[in-house]
Design a protein around this motif. Structure first.
Motif, mmCIF file in Angstrom:
data_model
loop_
_atom_site.group_PDB
_atom_site.id
_atom_site.type_symbol
_atom_site.label_atom_id
_atom_site.label_comp_id
_atom_site.label_asym_id
_atom_site.label_seq_id
_atom_site.Cartn_x
_atom_site.Cartn_y
_atom_site.Cartn_z
ATOM 1 N N GLY A 1 142.840 52.747 33.072
ATOM 2 C CA GLY A 1 141.797 53.563 32.452
ATOM 3 C C GLY A 1 140.428 52.909 32.431
ATOM 4 O O GLY A 1 139.513 53.418 31.798
ATOM 5 N N ASN A 2 140.294 51.785 33.108
ATOM 6 C CA ASN A 2 138.969 51.171 33.180
ATOM 7 C C ASN A 2 138.248 51.659 34.431
ATOM 8 O O ASN A 2 138.881 52.044 35.406
ATOM 9 C CB ASN A 2 139.093 49.651 33.232
ATOM 10 N N PRO A 3 136.918 51.613 34.404
ATOM 11 C CA PRO A 3 136.201 52.034 35.601
ATOM 12 C C PRO A 3 136.455 51.045 36.737
ATOM 13 O O PRO A 3 136.566 49.840 36.498
ATOM 14 C CB PRO A 3 134.729 52.006 35.180
ATOM 15 N N THR A 4 136.539 51.537 37.952
ATOM 16 C CA THR A 4 136.716 50.640 39.089
ATOM 17 C C THR A 4 135.358 50.255 39.672
ATOM 18 O O THR A 4 135.235 49.255 40.357
ATOM 19 C CB THR A 4 137.541 51.313 40.197
ATOM 20 N N TYR A 5 134.356 51.104 39.407
ATOM 21 C CA TYR A 5 133.013 50.743 39.864
ATOM 22 C C TYR A 5 131.973 51.393 38.955
ATOM 23 O O TYR A 5 132.283 52.341 38.215
ATOM 24 C CB TYR A 5 132.768 51.188 41.316
ATOM 25 N N LEU A 6 130.782 50.857 38.991
ATOM 26 C CA LEU A 6 129.665 51.439 38.259
ATOM 27 C C LEU A 6 128.623 51.868 39.267
ATOM 28 O O LEU A 6 128.405 51.184 40.268
ATOM 29 C CB LEU A 6 129.031 50.404 37.318
ATOM 30 N N GLU A 7 128.010 52.975 38.963
ATOM 31 C CA GLU A 7 127.004 53.446 39.898
ATOM 32 C C GLU A 7 125.608 53.196 39.330
ATOM 33 O O GLU A 7 125.342 53.470 38.155
ATOM 34 C CB GLU A 7 127.192 54.942 40.153
#
Ligand code: ADP
Ligand code: MG
Length: 624
Positions: free
Chosen positions: A604-610
């Motif tokens: 449930g954690n983000p795999t990337y940030l934009e």
């Protein structure tokens, strides 16, 4: 309008209350064994059928009960062990809350047979749904026998929550071992479906430990023994060669009570630092004895978590005692003696301590860190997302100040945060990556990749977990993952409870590429592994898998197969800190965006940030 509040009928109130104490057959095993110990028994037999679902029976030769007490014992808050609130601070018995028998009687069919030495006749009582349905005098051996039949027969919803027999049995064995290890001067046996699984004669503490952990521990244990006015610590630690990839044989007892303590476990691990490989766990069985007034065992209904008056001292002491033992047996460099002497010399350890010292310890940072959240042994994962990062996140997700850290500890969190919506701006519709080969790595952890309107920062481990998770899920649901045959079949020796766990997992492991066969008691042969497990690493991989699975095993959210897949994905993933070649980065990012849910890790954690261009320009105070 009429009033609507009513008192719950007793039996329902009891059933609800029982939920705290009796969750599964193993909880009853623990409570009944502890009652037998408290009754002064020297011989205790545990009999289970159908992993305790059909029957849990404990027979002891302890002091027995009078007719009136036998009946009274099943009342809620009925106990012979405390009378005044002050008694809570000098508890020497295992039980004291007076809830166990009442709880068991609320959710199972119970038969009790008991006789005191002085009485001619004993008492027989049958109880169901908290109601006595039969009571009569009877001939009975001295002591007590309690049978609990058909657990949750009257609460079908809870019965349905019980796990497969192998799982429930493993938990029973765990509880049995914990009690048996604490009392080597009591005979214990465990019989399951008519077969005697454990037969533990009275002996020394070390003999009992070897009886339970297995003969291959013989000669591989080092004695720990330190005494001070404040506390004593005794027991054994395994020599470095007994360290395992899986956290198998680690036991702490405080005043004969098994406790779970990540905090004290950390103290032992620390003492082994540099002596065993980073990713392995030392084996130990340690008994801490101290004034009951220095511990609060009443912080948790099953009493497996306790609170020390001063944890910091216990930590230092445990660490020192283990180091000392290692040094004495020339396992650690004797240089460690100096450190040991320092700690030994601490006033707090060598003398009874004053309220000033206590105050000082309590106000120290270390103490605060470990006692936060009023949890006995809660260790905060190091929170590396400092203030700045938080502001960054806030910037990208206005209105979501609760943004949690994307940081994860190495061990799977058994309660992964469930995110309804991400606190980050991850808008898949507009995000486009035109060239996957332009990525570069930052801190051996992140991949920076330009996108159509800015750049993205990919967390390599979380991203790879997502990729593997989807690959394994697909494989498990459609066809099996190809297995690579081991050139030389590898044998694996496990502890009793790990062996039960692995047996239970074998079929599902096969679907994801593991081919493992049972090979005699507690041994297995690894015939093949999934193609992506590096050859030579098979044993480690399986041990890690068991270890990680255990962290999940109480989580009812996921099916067994899904847990296994999550563990595999975590285990096989590229880790943070690993340097990647250009091709590897390209392959990973391509695979990530080919996923059906590329933006979130299985946990449930983000795999990337934009990072969008217009945000960037704003950040620099420029209009576009
Ligand atoms: P607790 O152990 O917290 O006192 P329990 O519900 O487990 O509460 O047991 C209630 C009481 O029943 C005990 O305090 C004890 O007096 C009596 N009792 C329970 N089990 C046994 C046993 N095996 N032998 C003798 N007495 C027992
Ligand atoms: Mg009890």
């Amino acid at each position: 309008m009429s009033d609507i509040i009513q008192l719950l009928p007793d039996n329902i109130a009891n059933q609800i209350a029982a939920g705290e104490v009796i969750q599964r057959p193993a909880s009853a095993v623990k409570e009944l064994l502890e009652n037998a110990v408290d009754a002064g028994a020297t011989k205790i037999k545990l009999i289970v059928n159908d992993a305790g679902k059909a029957l849990v029976q404990v027979i002891d030769n302890g002091k027995g009960m009078s007719e009136a007490d036998a009946r009274m014992a099943f009342e809620r808050h009925a106990t012979s062990k405390i009378r005044h609130i002050d008694d809570l601070f000098r508890i020497k018995t295992m039980g004291f809350r007076g809830e166990a028998l009442a709880s068991i009687a609320a959710v199972a069919q119970v038969e009790l047979k008991t006789r005191r030495a002085a009485d001619e006749l004993g008492t027989f009582i049958e109880i169901e749904n908290s109601k006595v349905i039969k009571q009569e005098a009877c001939a009975a051996p001295e002591g007590t026998s309690i049978s609990m039949k058909n657990l949750f027969f009257n609460v079908p919803a809870r019965r349905n929550f019980l796990k497969a027999n192998a799982t429930e049995m493993r938990q029973i064995v765990d509880e049995f071992i914990r009690v048996a290890m604490a009392f080597p001067d009591i005979f214990f046996s465990l019989t399951s479906n008519g077969q005697e699984v454990f037969h533990l004669e009275v002996g020394t503490g070390k003999q009992r430990i070897v009886q339970i952990l297995g003969n291959n521990y013989h000669a591989k244990l080092v004695t720990v023994s330190e005494e001070t006015d404040y506390m004593n610590i005794t027991g054994v630690i395994g020599k470095p060669e007994t360290a395992r990839k899986s956290r198998g044989d680690q036991y702490f007892f405080v005043n004969n009570r098994f406790i779970k303590s990540a905090y004290l476990n950390h103290a032992v691990n620390n003492a082994f630092d540099g002596i065993i490989p980073k990713d392995s766990y030392p084996s130990y069985v340690l008994y801490i004895d101290l004034d009951p007034a220095q511990v609060d065992i009443n912080v948790h209904p099953t009493k497996q978590e306790i609170k020390f008056e001063d944890e910091k001292i216990i930590y230092a002491f445990v660490q020192a005692a283990v180091k000392h033992a290692l040094a004495q047996f020339s396992i650690a460099p004797s240089l460690d003696f100096s450190l040991n002497a320092d700690i030994q010399g601490l006033d707090a350890v060598s003398k009874p301590f004053t309220s000033d010292q206590q105050q000082a310890a309590v106000s120290s940072n270390l103490y605060k860190t470990f006692t936060q959240k009023h949890q006995a042994h809660f260790i905060e994962p190091t929170n590396r997302s400092g203030g700045e990062l938080k502001q960054w996140k806030d910037f990208y997700a206005p209105g979501s100040n609760e943004a949690e850290s994307a940081e994860q500890s190495q061990v799977i969190d058994s309660n992964p945060p469930v995110r309804e919506s991400l606190p980050f701006d991850v808008d898949n519709d507009t995000l486009k990556i035109t060239d996957y080969s332009t990525g570069f790595q930052l801190h051996h952890t992140y991949i920076v990749l330009s996108s159509n309107n800015g750049y993205i920062l990919i967390h390599q481990q979380l991203a790879h977990e997502r990729v593997l998770f989807e690959r394994y899920s697909a494989a498990a649901n459609n066809q099996q993952v190809p297995t690579q045959k081991s050139l030389f079949p590898i044998t694996l020796e496990l502890t009793g409870s790990d062996a039960i766990l692995l047996t239970e997992l074998l079929a599902d492991m096969q679907t994801i590429g593991y081919h493992i066969e049972p090979f005699g008691q507690n041994s297995f042969v690894i015939q093949g592994t999934p193609a992506d497990v590096v050859s030579g690493d098979e044993k480690h991989a399986v041990e890690m898998l068991i270890e990680q699975f255990k962290h999940f095993s109480n989580d009812i959210k996921f099916s067994r197969r899904e847990k296994l897949i999550r563990c595999m994905a975590r285990q096989q993933s590229i880790k943070s800190g690993q340097s990647l070649t250009q091709q590897e980065m390209t392959a990973l990012t391509e695979a990530l965006f080919a996923c059906s849910i590329p933006n979130v890790s299985p946990n449930g954690n983000p795999t990337y940030l934009e990072f969008k261009e217009d945000y960037l320009t704003k950040m620099f105070g420029r209009e576009r």
